[in-house]
Write an enzyme that holds these catalytic residues in place. Structure first.
Site, mmCIF file in Angstrom:
data_model
loop_
_atom_site.group_PDB
_atom_site.id
_atom_site.type_symbol
_atom_site.label_atom_id
_atom_site.label_comp_id
_atom_site.label_asym_id
_atom_site.label_seq_id
_atom_site.Cartn_x
_atom_site.Cartn_y
_atom_site.Cartn_z
ATOM 1 N N GLN A 79 36.550 37.380 32.708
ATOM 2 C CA GLN A 79 37.274 37.516 34.124
ATOM 3 C C GLN A 79 36.214 36.531 34.904
ATOM 4 O O GLN A 79 34.985 36.376 34.897
ATOM 5 C CB GLN A 79 37.567 38.819 34.408
ATOM 6 C CG GLN A 79 38.873 39.388 33.946
ATOM 7 C CD GLN A 79 39.180 40.603 34.755
ATOM 8 O OE1 GLN A 79 39.025 41.688 34.356
ATOM 9 N NE2 GLN A 79 40.176 40.231 35.745
ATOM 10 N N HIS A 80 37.078 36.185 36.026
ATOM 11 C CA HIS A 80 36.356 35.408 37.407
ATOM 12 C C HIS A 80 35.574 34.282 37.417
ATOM 13 O O HIS A 80 35.462 33.758 38.342
ATOM 14 C CB HIS A 80 35.303 36.606 37.873
ATOM 15 C CG HIS A 80 35.644 38.132 37.862
ATOM 16 N ND1 HIS A 80 36.737 38.615 38.666
ATOM 17 C CD2 HIS A 80 34.976 39.159 37.415
ATOM 18 C CE1 HIS A 80 36.825 39.829 38.469
ATOM 19 N NE2 HIS A 80 35.780 40.258 37.748
ATOM 20 N N ASP A 242 39.630 39.611 29.767
ATOM 21 C CA ASP A 242 39.504 40.327 28.702
ATOM 22 C C ASP A 242 39.347 41.748 28.961
ATOM 23 O O ASP A 242 39.706 42.577 27.666
ATOM 24 C CB ASP A 242 37.712 40.337 28.439
ATOM 25 C CG ASP A 242 36.638 40.216 29.800
ATOM 26 O OD1 ASP A 242 37.281 40.701 30.699
ATOM 27 O OD2 ASP A 242 35.612 39.887 29.248
#
Length: 497
Positions: A79-80, A242
């Site tokens: 992520q991110h 994820d």
């Protein structure tokens, strides 16, 4: 046949799933992590693609199938991460990752610009954290204005792999939740917040189109299909972050379970049928990729911390485990605040690691190894406590990630949390979740009516040999040690006890 892909921090994993037999092939391929001063942690997206190619070929070979039998692919991603593309679809800059803390000051400035802590919660349904995509965009604007001005699309890592597979620039709510410019309650981009972050960019143009978690992104491009050996018209599911895919891959799609990942970072999440906005802002009110929400806590230091101590002594993983087992509960008074990468929960982006309680008698390899496992587990307990009733009602913790393979670590988790833990048979839970979502998406397109719960019941199985229950004698000892850990946080970092 279906394929699940998980692009993580250290490697990309691929699983091949036969809905009648379960996982029949799995493989992984490592990629580099570029680290630098100030907390810089980046990767080159082209390495993700190369890793996907290699892992996919190896998984197909292990499965002993013709890849033309694969009907759909689902992609999970860390992520991110910020993947900024130009008008040709080429990355303008290496992807800044979830664990990058170089943008900490930019995050603080954004929180202030949006009106402070409470205003963020009210506007977005969560608190902006260092590591979210928003501060990375602000950082690129300040440090590389020439590249920033050329941004045509902003994608997350799993979005980028979907783009490579299909040519489509889309996103879904689960992964989009971690950008910092997405309203997690209404499941929409928050254009006003994005304009505050990147005033020169048009959110209507640069933010990808949102699709439902059950919708397909599109079909695999002909040239990619030929390269991977796929047939024409292979479906690509929406995929997701994820954590969202790992929740599906562990069957955590209804209240009553907790998924805990002992990976490079640590995550704790529980399904909720409503938004969960915690007053302190440390619980991320993410959307689930299975409808509903996935309130989640992320700590930055788990196997990343244990690996540093293990490599300090030159131990392999087996020897490290033996050392942990040889030391007593509490490591003879040695405790670690394991913040090698700063920390997100509690919010200490500039923190450093420190051993506490060292003496001439207890400074041994075994005690230091045990202390780092206990310290990272205390960090997970801290996060679990923040989930409140969702965690208190949990009957079981489903444990994934590299640390979950260690029997001694599983016992420490069970004792520290005072709850039974168990591992799924398929440890690559995010890749499995992506494959299950691909089945779900394929069913949706074909008009089949199987529910996601039915798919999880058939494809998620638990390894009963890993079932670990708390040891009655250890639970009160760890309760006391955890209070000591909290006191150390209060004394060094002024974190409320």
């Amino acid at each position: 046949m279906y394929a699940g892909v998980d692009c993580g921090t250290q490697s990309t994993k691929v699983v091949i799933v036969d809905t009648a037999q379960g996982v029949i092939g799995e493989a992984s391929h490592a990629h580099r992590l570029d680290e630098g001063e100030g907390g810089r942690r980046e990767q080159h997206p082209e390495e993700w693609i190369e890793a996907l190619r290699s892992a996919f070929a190896d998984a197909v070979e292990q499965a002993k199938i013709d890849p033309r039998e694969i009907r759909a692919i689902g992609v999970s991603g860390q992520q991110h991460g910020m993947v900024a593309l130009d008008a040709r679809g080429e990355p303008l800059y290496p992807a800044k990752l979830w664990c990058d803390t170089e943008t900490a000051l930019h995050n603080e400035a954004l929180v202030e610009k949006l009106g402070g802590h409470q205003a963020c919660l009210e506007t977005l349904g969560l608190m902006l954290q260092t590591g979210y995509t928003a501060s990375k965009v602000a950082w690129l604007r300040d440090t590389h204005p020439d590249l920033y001005r050329r941004i045509d699309t902003l994608l997350l890592p799993h979005d980028y792999l979907n783009f490579w597979l299909t040519g489509e620039r889309v996103a879904e709510s689960g992964d989009a939740s971690g950008t910092g410019y997405f309203d997690t309650r209404s499941r929409t981009w928050h254009h006003d917040v994005f304009r505050a972050i990147a005033p020169e960019l048009d959110p209507e143009r640069v933010l990808p189109r949102l699709i439902d978690s059950r919708e397909p992104v599109g079909r695999v491009r002909p040239e990619v299909a030929r390269e991977l050996g796929l047939s024409e018209n292979v479906l690509v599911a929406s995929g997701g972050g994820d954590n969202m895919m790992a929740a599906i891959g562990t069957g955590n799609i209804a209240p009553g379970l907790v998924t805990m990942s002992l990976g490079t970072s640590g995550t704790v999440c529980a399904f909720a049928d409503h938004p969960v906005v915690e007053a302190g802002g440390l619980v991320a009110n993410f959307c689930a990729s299975s409808d509903g929400w996935l309130p989640l806590v992320c700590t930055m230091n788990v196997t990343s911390a244990t690996t540093r101590v293990r490599e300090l002594f030159g131990f392999d993983i087996a020897t490290f485990g033996e050392q942990v087992a040889a030391a007593p509960v509490g490591a003879d008074g040695v405790m670690i605040l394991p913040f090698f990468n700063g920390e997100r929960v509690p919010a200490l982006p500039h923190a450093t690691a420190s051993f506490v309680g060292l003496t001439s008698r207890n400074t041994t390899p075994a005690n230091l190894c045990r202390a780092v496992v206990e310290g990272t587990t205390f960090g997970m307990r801290y996060g679990l406590d923040l989930l409140g009733p969702l965690a208190q009602r949990a009957s079981q913790v489903r444990l994934v990630g590299g640390g979950a393979r260690s029997p001694v670590w599983r016992q420490i988790v069970a004792d520290v949390l005072d709850v039974e833990v168990i591992c799924p048979n398929v440890t690559e839970a995010a890749a499995l979740g992506a494959a299950i979502q691909a089945v779900w998406c394929d069913d949706y397109v074909r008009g089949a009516n199987r529910t996601l719960a039915e798919l999880c019941d058939g494809l998620v199985s638990l390894d009963q040999q890993t079932l670990t229950r708390p040891q009655a004698a250890n639970v009160p000892r760890y309760q006391a040690l955890y209070r000591t850990y909290r006191q150390a946080l209060a004394e060094r970092y002024h974190v409320p006890v």
